[in-house]
Design a protein around this motif. Structure first.
Motif, PDB file in Angstrom:
ATOM      1  N   GLU A   1       3.555   9.126  -0.159  1.00 22.37           N
ATOM      2  CA  GLU A   1       2.961  10.563   0.551  1.00 22.37           C
ATOM      3  C   GLU A   1       1.713  10.471   0.357  1.00 22.37           C
ATOM      4  O   GLU A   1       1.850  11.357   0.639  1.00 22.37           O
ATOM      5  CB  GLU A   1       4.186  11.406   0.310  1.00 22.37           C
ATOM      6  N   GLY A   2       0.580   9.550   0.013  1.00 19.15           N
ATOM      7  CA  GLY A   2      -0.298   9.817   0.116  1.00 19.15           C
ATOM      8  C   GLY A   2      -1.023   9.773  -1.479  1.00 19.15           C
ATOM      9  O   GLY A   2      -1.577  10.001  -2.050  1.00 19.15           O
ATOM     10  N   ALA A   3      -0.261  10.032  -1.733  1.00 17.92           N
ATOM     11  CA  ALA A   3      -0.011  10.186  -3.717  1.00 17.92           C
ATOM     12  C   ALA A   3       0.312   8.541  -3.862  1.00 17.92           C
ATOM     13  O   ALA A   3       1.224   8.382  -3.732  1.00 17.92           O
ATOM     14  CB  ALA A   3       1.089  11.326  -4.318  1.00 17.92           C
TER      15      ALA A   3
ATOM     16  N   ALA B   1       0.909  -1.156   0.346  1.00 10.30           N
ATOM     17  CA  ALA B   1      -0.131  -0.219  -0.009  1.00 10.30           C
ATOM     18  C   ALA B   1       0.325   1.040  -0.036  1.00 10.30           C
ATOM     19  O   ALA B   1       0.058   2.197  -0.075  1.00 10.30           O
ATOM     20  CB  ALA B   1      -0.815  -0.369   1.073  1.00 10.30           C
ATOM     21  N   HIS B   2       1.976   1.154   0.693  1.00  9.21           N
ATOM     22  CA  HIS B   2       2.750   2.488   0.682  1.00  9.21           C
ATOM     23  C   HIS B   2       4.043   1.777   1.282  1.00  9.21           C
ATOM     24  O   HIS B   2       4.294   0.116   1.164  1.00  9.21           O
ATOM     25  CB  HIS B   2       2.069   3.624   1.914  1.00  9.21           C
ATOM     26  N   PRO B   3       5.254   2.731   0.826  1.00 11.35           N
ATOM     27  CA  PRO B   3       6.659   2.145   1.173  1.00 11.35           C
ATOM     28  C   PRO B   3       7.350   1.810   2.718  1.00 11.35           C
ATOM     29  O   PRO B   3       8.211   0.895   2.328  1.00 11.35           O
ATOM     30  CB  PRO B   3       7.979   3.708   0.922  1.00 11.35           C
TER      31      PRO B   3
END
Length: 1014
Positions: free
Chosen positions: A671-673, A342-344
Motif C-alpha cells: 500500500e505504498g509503504a 515490488a508489491h503484493p
C-alpha cells in the motif's frame, strides 16, 4: 485385545518421539505406526487412539494412513481439546460442566467493558469495546490456563503495585479487579454451571490425568502433531508420555540442537515451543527418540537453517564455521528460490506463475504456506487466469462475501445519513433491489447518483436525511415513481438508523438490521428467490444473525440487553463476520494445489512449498501483550511472554523451509509503504552474504526469472500459449499521442472562453467534450475544493461591489464590510464547518488588500455591470463561429470606456496571460462589439485579473485597446485552423506543467504514450 506398540528401549518411559524439521509429518507418522504394528492383525489398528490438535491434522493423518498399502483399518482419532469427551467411556460416569456460550460470554463482557467506559470517563472510543471484550475473554482464558484464580491474581499484583505503574495500567488493574470479582457471578447467572473454555479444558485434563493414574489405558494412546506450547496441553501430553501404552510424537523437532543453542534459546526460537513440555518430563533434546529410523535432522539444508536461526547470544559461532558453511551453501540452497516482488500483487502473480509451471510436472503437489489472508486471496485471484482453484484452508471471511458486504453497506448507510459514498455503494450492490426489478432499480439508482449524490459539497452527517431529496425541477411522468423509490429506501433504513443513534438494546438493533436487509433485497414478486438463498454466504449470514439474536435474547432481550451505538455494533458485527470462514462452493479445488495456514503445515507436506508474505508483522506476527497487562505485570503473574507466538511462527517457518523445494517470497512495499523483511529471511541472507554470496545471488536470480515473466502475463494471448507475444511486438507498441480529425460538420461552432483556453492547452479535451459529448462526473462525496472556493468568493465580490456605498468610507471600513458579507454568504453556501472556517480565515487575511484595491478601481466609475453574459460571431471560411464569455465585472467609466476585470483565486503570471489566459482579451473584444447583455458597445479601457486570495492584481503588459487587433487576428487564425479537417485535436498540445492532470487523460491513454514521441 492386548496390544503393545513399544518394545526394548522404547518400552522405557517417558516416551517422546519426534520427526525432524521438513519431514512429511503425516506420512512419517503413518510409516512409524505401521512399522510398530507389523505382524499384528489388521484390526489391531482399531485399538490405537491418536490425539491431534486440529481437524485438518486429523484429515492429514487419515489420508496418510489410508495411502499405506496393507492397512485396512484406521485408528481412532480425537482432538486434544475434547479428549475428555471423546474418551468418556474409559472415565468415571460424572460429566464435565458444559462450556460457556462464546457469543453470550462476549456480550456479557462487552456489557462490563461498556460500563467501565462510562465510569472511566470515556478512555477509549466506542468502536473499541468489542475488541476489548474479546481481548478480555482471551485474558480470562490465559489466567485459567495458568491456574490463576482471583486470589492468585491479587497475590501476584498487590495493591502497592498499582501506584508504580503508568496511569492507564492502574486503570486496567481496577477494571480487572471488577471482572475477577463479578464475572464468575455473571457467568453463573447467564449460563448456570458452565465453565470458560480454558477452565473447562484444564478440568478435563486434570480429570483425565487422575483417571489414568488410577487405571492406565490398556491400549496405545498417542499424541501426534502438537508442540505442547500451551501449559494445559503440555501437562496432558506429559501424562500420556508416562503411560505404559502412551507416546508423544513431536512435529519438526531438532534432536541435534547444540546444548549452547538450547540453553540460550529465547521464546522466539523455533525450538522454544517445546521447552515447557520437555521440562515437565525433565528431558533434553538428545533424549527425544526418532519415530522412524534415521529420522534425525541431517543434510546441508538443516545445517544452514540451524545456523541461521541460532540464538543471538551464540551467533559468534558463525565466524568459526564460515569455511564449513561456505562448503555446504550451494547444496543447501539448491532447492530455494527467493522472490522479492515490488508489491503484493506482483508477489501473488509471480507465485501463481510458479505454481502453473510446477503443475507441468506430473503428480507434483504444491502448497502455499502463509499467515497473510489478503495475499492468499490475491493468489487465488491470480490463479484464476490459469483455471486453477486452490484448496484454500484460510477460506474467505463472510465480511468479504457478497452477503456480508451487503449487510455492511446497509449498516454504513444507516450510520452515516446522506453520505453519498455509502449510498452509492449500497444502491449499486447486486443484492439491492428495493422492491423493484433489478434493471429498473439500477436505472433509478444511476439517475439518482448523477442527479443527487454527485452534487459537489454533499457530505451528509448527523441531522442529514437518510437519502437526500431529488432536486426541484419541473414535474414529469416519472417524478412520483422516483420519489416513491427514494422514500421506500429511506423508510427501510429509518428504524435501523434510529436504533443505532439511540444505542437501543442489541436484540432490537439486530431485528432492525435484518429487516432493512430484507426490505432492500426484496423484489416485486414475493415468491421469487431471495438473493441470499443462492449461496453459502447468505445462509452463513442468516445463521450468524440467528446466533447473535439468540445470544442477545439470553443477555437481556429487547428491553434490558446490551446497548450498543452505531460504531460499537458495526465493530461487533464486523469481527463476527471476519471470524466466519466460507469455503468455495460449486467448483472442486485442484487436487495438487493448496493454501495452508501455519498449523496445517506442521503435519502436512508438499513437493513444492511456497512460504509467502515473509515480512515482519506477518512472519512473525507482532507480539501483542494486550490492553490489560503490561510485560512486567505478565511476568509477575507467571504468564508466558508474548513472544511465544513468535516462537511458534519460527518453528512453522523452519518446518516449511526445510522441505527440499522451497520458494521464499516477500513484497518490498505494501500500500505504498516500504516493508521490512522477516527476521528469519534477514538472518539467512546475512549468513549467506558473509559465507557464500554466490549462493544467495543464485537464489535471487531464480526469483528474478519469475518476476521477469510477469509482463508477458498481461499481453494478448492465452497464458498457456508458449508463443506469448513479447513487448517489442509491433502490435503491442504503446499508443501514439491521439490527434483525432473529425469531419468539419462534427466540429463545434461555439466555444466559451474556458473552452478557448482549453483549445490552446489540450485540444483533445475540447474534442472529447464538444465532439464526443463526454462530461466528467464529480467524484462521490468530493469535499469543496478550489473551484468551489472560487465560486463562493465570486458571490462575495459580487455582493461587495453591488452594495458599495456611494461615498468612500475608508479601507478598514470596507474590509470590515467585505468580511461581514463573506460571513453571511459562507454560512449560507458552505455546509462543511472545517471548510467554512478555513475560507473565512483566508478572506480575513486578504480583506484589507482587496478593499484598498477596490477603492482605487472605483475612481471615475459610473456603474459596475456584474456577471454579464456576452457573445461574438467571428467570420471563418466555413461560416460564422460564436465565442461566448461571462464577465465577472465590467466597470463603465465616465469617459465612456469600459474596464474589464476577472476574479481569480490564483493570479496568472504575465507569461501565462500572453499564452494561455485570454478571458480579458476575449471579453474586451465582445465589449467593443456590444455583445454583453444590457451593455452598449464600449471601447475597452483597462483590464486586470483580481486576486481573491491575497488581494493583488495582474494586468496585461499593454492596454487592451492596443493589443485587440493583433489578438483578433491570432484568434481567427487559431479557429480557422480547426475549421480545416486536416487539423487534428492533439492531446496536451501546450501543457504548462507535466504534473497537471486533465479530465480526459485516461481516454487519451496519456500514461501509455507520454514521453514516447515528445
Amino acid at each position: 485385545m492386548h496390544l503393545s506398540l513399544f518394545h526394548g528401549d522404547e518400552a522405557e518411559g517417558p516416551r517422546v518421539f519426534a520427526l525432524p524439521p521438513g519431514a512429511d509429518y503425516a506420512a512419517g507418522f503413518a510409516a512409524g505406526l505401521a512399522t510398530r504394528l507389523a505382524g499384528a492383525p489388521p484390526e489391531a489398528m482399531l485399538a490405537v487412539q491418536v490425539l491431534v490438535n486440529t481437524r485438518r491434522a486429523a484429515r492429514s493423518l487419515e489420508e496418510a494412513l489410508a495411502d499405506r498399502g496393507g492397512i485396512s483399518f484406521l485408528p481412532r482419532l480425537a482432538l486434544l481439546e475434547t479428549a475428555a469427551d471423546q474418551l468418556s467411556p474409559a472415565l468415571p460416569a460424572e460429566s464435565l460442566p458444559p462450556p460457556v456460550n462464546p457469543l453470550l460470554r462476549h456480550l456479557s463482557l462487552l456489557r462490563l467493558v461498556a460500563a467501565w467506559q462510562g465510569l472511566a470517563g470515556g478512555v477509549f472510543p466506542e468502536a473499541a469495546a468489542p475488541e476489548l471484550a474479546e481481548s478480555l475473554a482471551d485474558l480470562i482464558d490465559e489466567l485459567d490456563e495458568a491456574g490463576l484464580d482471583g486470589a492468585a491474581l491479587s497475590a501476584a499484583l498487590p495493591e502497592g503495585t498499582a501506584p508504580e505503574l503508568a496511569s492507564h495500567w492502574a486503570r486496567a488493574l481496577e477494571f480487572l479487579e471488577i471482572v475477577r470479582r463479578h464475572w464468575p457471578a455473571l457467568r453463573e447467572e447467564r449460563m448456570p454451571g458452565a465453565l470458560d473454555p480454558a477452565a473447562r479444558l484444564r478440568a478435563s485434563a486434570d480429570r483425565l490425568i487422575a483417571a489414568w493414574a488410577a487405571a492406565p489405558p490398556k491400549t496405545p494412546l498417542i499424541v501426534a502433531g502438537s508442540t505442547g506450547s500451551r501449559p494445559i496441553t503440555a501437562a496432558l501430553m506429559a501424562a500420556i508420555a508416562r503411560l505404559d501404552q502412551g507416546a508423544v510424537v513431536l512435529p519438526g523437532f531438532d534432536t541435534t540442537i547444540e546444548p549452547a543453542s538450547w540453553e540460550n534459546a529465547g521464546p522466539d526460537h523455533p525450538m522454544a515451543p517445546f521447552r515447557g513440555f520437555l521440562e515437565r518430563l525433565a528431558l533434553r533434546p538428545a533424549d527425544i527418540r526418532p519415530w522412524l529410523p534415521d529420522s534425525t535432522p541431517h543434510g546441508p539444508r538443516h545445517r544452514l537453517l540451524a545456523e541461521a536461526l541460532r540464538p543471538a547470544p551464540v551467533t559468534d559461532a558463525w565466524a568459526a564455521r564460515r569455511p564449513e558453511l561456505a562448503a555446504l551453501a550451494e547444496d543447501a540452497t539448491a532447492g530455494i528460490t527467493l522472490v522479492k516482488a515490488a508489491h503484493p500483487r506482483a508477489e501473488a502473480a509471480a507465485l501463481a506463475l510458479a505454481i502453473r509451471r510446477a503443475l507441468e510436472t506430473p503428480g507434483q503437489t504444491i502448497a502455499v504456506v502463509t499467515r497473510d489472508a489478503r495475499l492468499a486471496r490475491r493468489l487465488t485471484a491470480e490463479l484464476e487466469r490459469f483455471g486453477v482453484l486452490p484448496d484454500d484452508s484460510l477460506g474467505r471471511p463472510l465480511a468479504l462475501a457478497p452477503a456480508g458486504i451487503f449487510a455492511g453497506l446497509v449498516l454504513d448507510a444507516a450510520m452515516t445519513p446522506g453520505d453519498p459514498v455509502a449510498l452509492a455503494a449500497l444502491l449499486g450492490h447486486p443484492f439491492c433491489r428495493a422492491g423493484q426489478e433489478r434493471a429498473h432499480h439500477r436505472r433509478l439508482a444511476r439517475f439518482y447518483e448523477r442527479q443527487v449524490l454527485r452534487e459537489r459539497g454533499l457530505l451528509g452527517g448527523p441531522g442529514a436525511p437518510l437519502l437526500p431529496p431529488w432536486p426541484e425541477r419541473e414535474a414529469d411522468p416519472e417524478t412520483a415513481m422516483r420519489e416513491s423509490w427514494r422514500a421506500g429506501i429511506a423508510q427501510a433504513l429509518a428504524p435501523l438508523a434510529e436504533a443505532l443513534a439511540a444505542a437501543t438494546p442489541l436484540a432490537t438493533t439486530i431485528a432492525h438490521h435484518r429487516a432493512a436487509i430484507d426490505a432492500l433485497a426484496a423484489t416485486p414478486d414475493e415468491d421469487a428467490a431471495h438473493p441470499f438463498d443462492d449461496g453459502a454466504d447468505g445462509r452463513a449470514l442468516d445463521r450468524l444473525f440467528a446466533t447473535l439474536s439468540t445470544a442477545a435474547a439470553a443477555d437481556g432481550g429487547a428491553e434490558a440487553g446490551t446497548k450498543l451505538g452505531g460504531p460499537a455494533y458495526a465493530a461487533l458485527l464486523g469481527r463476527l463476520m471476519r471470524a466466519e470462514t466460507l469455503r468455495p462452493e460449486g467448483a472442486l479445488p485442484h487436487p495438487r494445489v493448496a493454501i495452508w495456514g501455519t498449523m496445517e503445515a506442521r503435519t502436512a507436506a508438499a513437493d513444492l512449498t511456497i512460504i509467502a508474505g515473509l515480512n515482519e508483522g506477518v512472519w512473525p506476527p507482532v507480539p501483542d501483550t494486550g490492553p490489560w497487562l503490561s510485560r512486567p505485570m505478565r511476568a509477575a503473574l507467571g504468564l508466558p511472554a508474548p513472544e511465544r507466538a513468535v516462537g511458534l511462527s519460527a518453528h512453522d517457518f523452519l518446518q516449511a523451509a526445510s522441505r527440499p523445494q522451497v520458494i521464499l517470497s516477500r513484497s518490498l512495499s505494501d500500500e505504498g509503504a516500504p516493508t521490512v523483511a522477516s527476521r528469519w529471511l534477514l538472518r539467512i541472507e546475512t549468513l549467506l552474504a558473509g559465507t557464500a554470496p554466490e549462493a544467495l545471488t543464485a537464489m535471487g536470480k531464480r526469483g528474478e526469472e519469475l518476476l521477469d515473466l510477469l509482463p508477458a502475463l498481461d499481453l494478448p494471448g492465452t497464458p498457456d500459449d508458449p508463443a506469448l507475444r513479447t513487448p517489442d511486438d509491433p502490435a503491442l507498441r504503446p499508443a501514439e499521442r491521439p490527434c483525432p480529425r473529425p469531419p468539419q460538420s462534427a466540429r463545434p461552432r461555439t466555444l466559451s472562453a474556458t473552452d478557448l483556453e482549453t483549445l490552446i492547452r489540450d485540444p483533445y479535451a475540447v474534442y472529447a467534450h464538444r465532439v464526443l459529448g463526454l462530461r466528467p462526473l464529480d467524484p462521490l462525496g468530493a469535499p469543496a475544493d478550489a473551484r468551489d472556493r472560487g465560486t463562493v468568493m465570486h458571490r462575495i465580490m459580487e455582493a461587495f461591489v453591488a452594495t458599495a456605498p456611494p461615498d468612500p468610507i475608508g479601507p478598514q471600513a470596507e474590509a470590515d464590510r467585505l468580511i461581514a458579507l463573506g460571513e453571511e454568504i459562507i454560512a449560507r453556501d458552505v455546509p462543511e464547518p472545517a471548510q467554512a472556517r478555513f475560507w473565512r480565515a483566508r478572506l480575513a487575511r486578504a480583506a484589507l488588500a482587496i478593499a484598498e484595491g477596490e477603492l482605487a478601481r472605483r475612481v471615475g466609475i459610473v456603474e459596475s455591470a456584474l456577471e454579464r453574459r456576452g457573445r461574438i460571431a467571428l467570420p471563418l471560411p466555413t461560416g460564422p463561429f460564436t465565442l461566448t464569455a461571462r464577465a465577472d465585472r465590467i466597470d463603465r467609466r465616465a469617459d465612456g470606456a469600459g474596464n474589464v476585470y476577472d476574479y481569480k483565486s490564483s493570479l496568472p503570471t504575465a507569461k501565462q496571460i500572453g499564452i494561455f489566459q485570454h478571458q480579458l482579451h476575449l471579453q474586451a473584444l465582445i465589449l467593443g462589439a456590444g455583445g454583453f447583455d444590457g451593455l452598449p458597445a464600449l471601447p475597452p479601457g483597462e483590464g486586470a485579473y483580481i486576486g481573491l486570495a491575497k488581494g493583488g492584481e495582474v494586468r496585461p503588459k499593454e492596454p487592451l485597446a492596443d493589443t485587440l487587433p493583433a489578438y483578433r487576428d491570432r484568434l481567427l487564425a487559431l479557429l480557422s485552423g480547426y475549421d480545416d479537417e486536416e487539423q487534428g485535436y492533439l492531446s496536451l498540445r501546450a501543457i504548462q506543467r507535466t504534473e497537471e492532470e486533465g479530465n480526459y487523460d485516461h481516454l487519451a491513454r496519456r500514461a501509455e504514450w507520454e514521453g514516447g514521441d515528445g
